[in-house]
Motif scaffolding. Sequence first.
Motif, mmCIF file in Angstrom:
data_model
loop_
_atom_site.group_PDB
_atom_site.id
_atom_site.type_symbol
_atom_site.label_atom_id
_atom_site.label_comp_id
_atom_site.label_asym_id
_atom_site.label_seq_id
_atom_site.Cartn_x
_atom_site.Cartn_y
_atom_site.Cartn_z
ATOM 1 N N THR A 320 0.866 -1.171 0.000
ATOM 2 C CA THR A 320 0.000 0.000 0.000
ATOM 3 C C THR A 320 0.905 1.225 0.000
ATOM 4 O OG1 THR A 320 -0.096 -0.016 2.416
ATOM 5 C CG2 THR A 320 -1.864 -1.169 1.240
ATOM 6 N N SER A 321 0.357 2.374 -0.344
ATOM 7 C CA SER A 321 1.244 3.533 -0.463
ATOM 8 C C SER A 321 0.513 4.842 -0.204
ATOM 9 C CB SER A 321 1.869 3.571 -1.858
ATOM 10 O OG SER A 321 0.869 3.751 -2.848
ATOM 11 N N THR A 322 1.307 5.863 0.083
ATOM 12 C CA THR A 322 0.849 7.246 0.065
ATOM 13 C C THR A 322 1.750 7.988 -0.907
ATOM 14 O OG1 THR A 322 2.288 7.805 1.934
ATOM 15 C CG2 THR A 322 0.016 7.199 2.442
ATOM 16 N N SER A 323 1.271 9.091 -1.448
ATOM 17 C CA SER A 323 2.064 9.791 -2.460
ATOM 18 C C SER A 323 1.767 11.284 -2.451
ATOM 19 C CB SER A 323 1.788 9.218 -3.852
ATOM 20 O OG SER A 323 0.448 9.452 -4.245
ATOM 21 N N LYS A 324 2.698 12.030 -3.022
ATOM 22 C CA LYS A 324 2.518 13.461 -3.235
ATOM 23 C C LYS A 324 3.031 13.820 -4.621
ATOM 24 C CE LYS A 324 2.639 15.328 1.500
ATOM 25 N NZ LYS A 324 1.266 15.885 1.448
#
Length: 338
Positions: A320-324
């Motif tokens: 899973t990931s978070t991003s900007k």
Amino acid sequence: MNKIMTIISCLFLLASCENEIPFNIQDNPPKLIVNALLDDDKELNDIVVALTGRDEITSVNEAIVRIYLNCTLKDEISTPAGPDSTNLRGTYQTGLKFSAGDRIKIEVQTKNNKHHAWAEVTVPTPIPVEKIDTATIKKTDSWSSSTYFRARTTFTDNDPQKNFYRIVMEYQAEIDAENTEDETSGTIQATLINTLDIREDFVLTEGRPNIQDDNLIAIPENKFSIFDNSLFNGQYTMTTSMYMPNEYSFSSHAWYAGYNKILHVRPWVRIRLISLSKEQFLYLKALNTYESAEYDEYLSHPIKFPSNVNGGTGIVGVCTSTSKKIKLPDYTPEEYSW
């Protein structure tokens, strides 16, 4: 005399053992291979099914793939993906969505009931990207000078248990292009992902950073920019850089879309902080070694790739990931066509 008798005894033992355990290919029947690296960032995830063999693997296009989410059957796929399902290299696709903490079980059975395998993984919890400081820098060597995009990405992990991560930088762009021959035009979506320059970062280099731009000093081998939380506790700022492409880098995207001239480019950089399951981390770690410049498959020790598939072999992982996203200035290339 005793030495001679010892040698004769050893030769006798060797001769008496010859052909005692003959190799029989029938003693090593094919195993089911199941490979799936599930990613919450994808609309569709691939599950590749094949059989081991003496000389090569064989794709399995007649299998039933069942996916359980927290012990409940959520998806069943019996046809390989794609427009022609008769010969598609054993790739099955699922659009199943999952969340942190979910327990995923993938079960594969051939339609002739000869092979059955399964694997379970737990979806890791993503951690947020708190801040990103960016800069454009020049890196030089003996031959040339290149422009790089440097990011200092801040995040926090104060979990006492070991967690596993990967950081990825993607150069993305919307490209307005045209075909000067038939006067058609359109907009292309392009993504370029290159191996990161990680030499400045303490964690990604496993405590061996190198900030000198000297082409004689090797960049540490961590092609997939993976890491765990064993070298930091709490907040950490990670330093990575990527090569900044120009309009020539997107020429193939335009060409395949039927255009021969780029008119305008709207670029940005997307940074993903990916939480990996342990299985996927160990697989990428082995792949780092296998694809390193120092590895020689004839001279180096064999690499044992991890497997968590029961009743067969392969790797099933999940991330899973978070991003900007960081917007970059638009630009119009100089007059150029090909």
